[in-house]
Design an enzyme around this catalytic site. Structure first.
Site, mmCIF file in Angstrom:
data_model
loop_
_atom_site.group_PDB
_atom_site.id
_atom_site.type_symbol
_atom_site.label_atom_id
_atom_site.label_comp_id
_atom_site.label_asym_id
_atom_site.label_seq_id
_atom_site.Cartn_x
_atom_site.Cartn_y
_atom_site.Cartn_z
ATOM 1 N N ILE A 344 0.844 -1.210 0.000
ATOM 2 C CA ILE A 344 0.000 0.000 0.000
ATOM 3 C C ILE A 344 0.878 1.260 0.000
ATOM 4 O O ILE A 344 0.523 2.284 -0.589
ATOM 5 C CB ILE A 344 -0.957 -0.023 1.221
ATOM 6 N N GLY A 347 6.626 2.599 -3.246
ATOM 7 C CA GLY A 347 8.082 2.724 -3.087
ATOM 8 C C GLY A 347 8.481 3.198 -1.696
ATOM 9 O O GLY A 347 9.517 2.792 -1.159
ATOM 10 N N GLU A 370 10.556 -18.770 19.435
ATOM 11 C CA GLU A 370 9.711 -19.456 20.442
ATOM 12 C C GLU A 370 8.839 -20.535 19.790
ATOM 13 O O GLU A 370 7.658 -20.694 20.109
ATOM 14 C CB GLU A 370 8.904 -18.450 21.270
HETATM 15 C C1 LIG Z 1 16.217 -12.877 16.783
HETATM 16 C C2 LIG Z 1 16.116 -14.180 17.502
HETATM 17 C C3 LIG Z 1 15.959 -14.197 18.887
HETATM 18 C C4 LIG Z 1 15.922 -15.417 19.570
HETATM 19 N N1 LIG Z 1 15.883 -15.418 20.944
HETATM 20 C C5 LIG Z 1 16.046 -16.595 21.610
HETATM 21 C C6 LIG Z 1 16.208 -16.622 23.051
HETATM 22 O O1 LIG Z 1 16.133 -15.576 23.724
HETATM 23 N N2 LIG Z 1 16.452 -17.808 23.657
HETATM 24 C C7 LIG Z 1 16.534 -18.991 22.955
HETATM 25 O O2 LIG Z 1 16.788 -20.028 23.561
HETATM 26 N N3 LIG Z 1 16.386 -19.001 21.587
HETATM 27 C C8 LIG Z 1 16.146 -17.835 20.917
HETATM 28 N N4 LIG Z 1 16.018 -17.844 19.541
HETATM 29 C C9 LIG Z 1 16.083 -19.111 18.823
HETATM 30 C C10 LIG Z 1 14.771 -19.561 18.192
HETATM 31 O O3 LIG Z 1 13.854 -19.934 19.184
HETATM 32 C C11 LIG Z 1 15.101 -20.686 17.210
HETATM 33 O O4 LIG Z 1 15.786 -20.105 16.112
HETATM 34 C C12 LIG Z 1 13.879 -21.441 16.744
HETATM 35 O O5 LIG Z 1 13.309 -22.171 17.795
HETATM 36 C C13 LIG Z 1 14.196 -22.410 15.591
HETATM 37 O O6 LIG Z 1 15.312 -23.192 15.871
HETATM 38 P P1 LIG Z 1 16.506 -23.302 14.785
HETATM 39 O O7 LIG Z 1 16.855 -21.932 14.389
HETATM 40 O O8 LIG Z 1 17.556 -24.179 15.350
HETATM 41 O O9 LIG Z 1 15.839 -24.014 13.547
HETATM 42 P P2 LIG Z 1 15.726 -25.612 13.309
HETATM 43 O O10 LIG Z 1 15.162 -26.260 14.512
HETATM 44 O O11 LIG Z 1 17.020 -26.112 12.777
HETATM 45 O O12 LIG Z 1 14.654 -25.656 12.151
HETATM 46 C C14 LIG Z 1 14.956 -25.378 10.793
HETATM 47 C C15 LIG Z 1 13.666 -25.589 9.979
HETATM 48 O O13 LIG Z 1 13.270 -26.977 10.068
HETATM 49 C C16 LIG Z 1 11.942 -27.068 10.554
HETATM 50 N N5 LIG Z 1 11.799 -28.270 11.360
HETATM 51 C C17 LIG Z 1 12.584 -28.688 12.390
HETATM 52 N N6 LIG Z 1 12.105 -29.844 12.892
HETATM 53 C C18 LIG Z 1 11.015 -30.167 12.156
HETATM 54 C C19 LIG Z 1 10.069 -31.242 12.188
HETATM 55 N N7 LIG Z 1 10.160 -32.239 13.077
HETATM 56 N N8 LIG Z 1 9.058 -31.235 11.288
HETATM 57 C C20 LIG Z 1 8.946 -30.240 10.391
HETATM 58 N N9 LIG Z 1 9.785 -29.199 10.306
HETATM 59 C C21 LIG Z 1 10.806 -29.165 11.188
HETATM 60 C C22 LIG Z 1 11.740 -25.794 11.370
HETATM 61 O O14 LIG Z 1 10.364 -25.511 11.536
HETATM 62 C C23 LIG Z 1 12.482 -24.788 10.519
HETATM 63 O O15 LIG Z 1 11.663 -24.376 9.448
HETATM 64 C C24 LIG Z 1 15.987 -16.633 18.845
HETATM 65 C C25 LIG Z 1 16.100 -16.610 17.446
HETATM 66 C C26 LIG Z 1 16.183 -15.413 16.785
HETATM 67 C C27 LIG Z 1 16.375 -15.435 15.290
#
Ligand SMILES: Cc1cc2nc3c(=O)[nH]c(=O)nc-3n(C[C@H](O)[C@H](O)[C@H](O)COP(=O)(O)OP(=O)(O)OC[C@H]3O[C@@H](n4cnc5c(N)ncnc54)[C@H](O)[C@@H]3O)c2cc1C
Length: 388
Positions: A344, A347, A370
């Site tokens: 909406i 640019g 989370e």
């Molecule tokens: C800005 C930011 C702030 C954060 N703050 C915190 C914090 O304060 N404390 C903390 O502990 N963490 C924190 N996190 C971490 C966040 O909770 C995780 O990044 C998130 O839970 C996903 O975990 P991962 O990145 O290891 O992805 P992965 O678990 O590796 O997942 C990768 C992809 O695979 C998919 N996947 C995994 N398993 C399955 C399955 N069984 N079936 C289908 N799909 C699956 C996932 O949905 C995702 O799409 C933060 C992350 C970010 C980016």
């Protein structure tokens, strides 16, 4: 039985106060912090003075004596204007202070909660590791109890931890493997690590797509020693503890996502009425009106979802499924509304000085943090009785 869609006078007062603060104090300043990637200490201090960090905690620990519903209201109004400050509050309360409140000893609560509730100190929760996020039971960080010194010796790495490295961060609660069960599965425990403990080092801030005025770091623990008394709750109960903390946290993230979705409506409404094209406001076109009507529908429905989950939580009823539904729905709605709001704005929507550009960048993480959308769908399916 009473049915009422209205907020109580107390909740409405809180909502209106935070909304005014967000509009008058945060909105004019936050863009600059965001562009510089700086943590907005002054704004966070002011949020502390307003009592926002103590909202759901009892007054005896320095809290406001409110509830999780009140926290959700505050998060929604903050995120309607900016998500970096909203996530700082969300993580400070539901990941930093709540584990201490829910599982801490009386002494731990008296030591940490007053400062966390006043916002003088921020807490963080370190669950995610470089090689495990969704599968958090795969934690590789270890903590060994050194009987001779009466200390936990922690080794490992945590990544993406919100609020972990600000000047006012006082503690990070980390999950670590503290032993093995008879079936060989890990015993996971939660341990409080005060900031500045030798052997606990912080990396520099990540360069992130969004939430740029919030603090997110990688943490390393190299023979980091803390007193045995820093164990949070029972040894081996860490897995169950963080599942509870994440269930609650999802309600808070859902409120935050709803705020972002509503902020997109606010910005789009104003813009659609002022921007002229072909001799009339773009909002005179049904194509734009329908986009905004759909955005409002999504934000409204997301609000109903988080409020329903929060009400169940506050009343002590089961809320796991409703929290997952609310988190899944509201985060996807936030992403959709941010995309439409940017469209909406044409640019200008691609220019960082416009709030919708910030909202677009801030929306994506809501489908990841989370518990990803896939994890929410797994939880909902499991609650419906489907086993995989
Ligand atoms: C800005 C930011 C702030 C954060 N703050 C915190 C914090 O304060 N404390 C903390 O502990 N963490 C924190 N996190 C971490 C966040 O909770 C995780 O990044 C998130 O839970 C996903 O975990 P991962 O990145 O290891 O992805 P992965 O678990 O590796 O997942 C990768 C992809 O695979 C998919 N996947 C995994 N398993 C399955 C399955 N069984 N079936 C289908 N799909 C699956 C996932 O949905 C995702 O799409 C933060 C992350 C970010 C980016």
């Amino acid at each position: 039985m009473s049915i009422d869609h209205r907020l109580s006078d107390e909740h409405e007062h809180l909502r209106a106060t935070v909304a005014k603060f967000a509009r008058d104090v945060i909105a004019p300043k936050i863009g600059e912090f965001y562009e510089q990637g700086e943590f907005p200490y002054e704004i966070v201090r002011e949020m502390g003075r307003m009592g926002l960090f103590g909202l759901p905690f009892p007054e005896e620990y320095g809290g406001m004596g409110g509830d999780y519903f009140a926290l959700g209201l505050a998060l929604e109004e903050l995120a309607r204007v900016d998500s970096s400050v909203a996530i700082t509050l969300e993580a400070g309360v539901s990941l930093g202070a709540m584990p201490v409140f829910r599982f801490g000893t009386e002494e731990q609560k008296r030591t940490w909660l007053p400062k966390l509730c006043s916002g003088e100190m921020l807490g963080a929760f370190g669950l995610t590791e470089p090689e495990c996020g969704s599968d958090a039971g795969g934690t590789r960080t270890t903590a060994r109890l050194d009987e001779a010194s009466g200390e936990w010796v922690i080794n490992g790495t945590k990544c993406f931890i919100t609020n972990s490295g600000t000047d006012i961060t006082g503690l990070v609660t980390v999950t670590a493997v503290t032993g093995r069960k008879e079936d060989g599965k890990p015993r996971i425990s939660s341990i409080i690590v005060p900031s500045g403990t030798p052997g606990f080092t912080l990396s520099k801030k990540y360069s992130k797509v969004g939430w740029n005025a919030s603090d997110t770091r990688e943490l390393s623990f190299d023979d980091c020693r803390v007193p045995a008394a820093n164990l949070l709750g029972e040894e081996g109960r860490g897995y169950a503890q963080f599942l509870r903390i994440l269930d609650e946290g999802r309600v808070a993230i859902s409120a935050l996502a709803t705020g972002l979705a509503q902020g997109c409506v606010d910005e789009s409404l104003t813009y659609a009425q002022s921007r002229q094209a072909f001799g009339r406001p773009i909002g005179a076109n049904q194509a734009i009106q329908f986009k905004i009507a759909d955005m409002e529908m999504r934000a409204h429905t997301a609000r109903l979802a988080w409020r329903d989950a929060a009400a169940r939580l506050v009343h002590g009823e089961p809320f796991k499924k409703e929290a997952a539904l609310a988190k899944l729905y509201s985060s996807e709605v936030a992403v959709t509304n941010a995309r439409e709001a940017t469209q909406i704005h044409g640019g200008y929507g691609f220019m960082n000085e416009y709030p919708v550009a910030r909202m677009w960048r801030d929306s994506k993480i809501l489908e990841i943090g989370e518990g990803t959308s896939e994890v929410q769908r797994m939880l909902i399916a499991r609650e419906l009785g489907l086993v995989g």
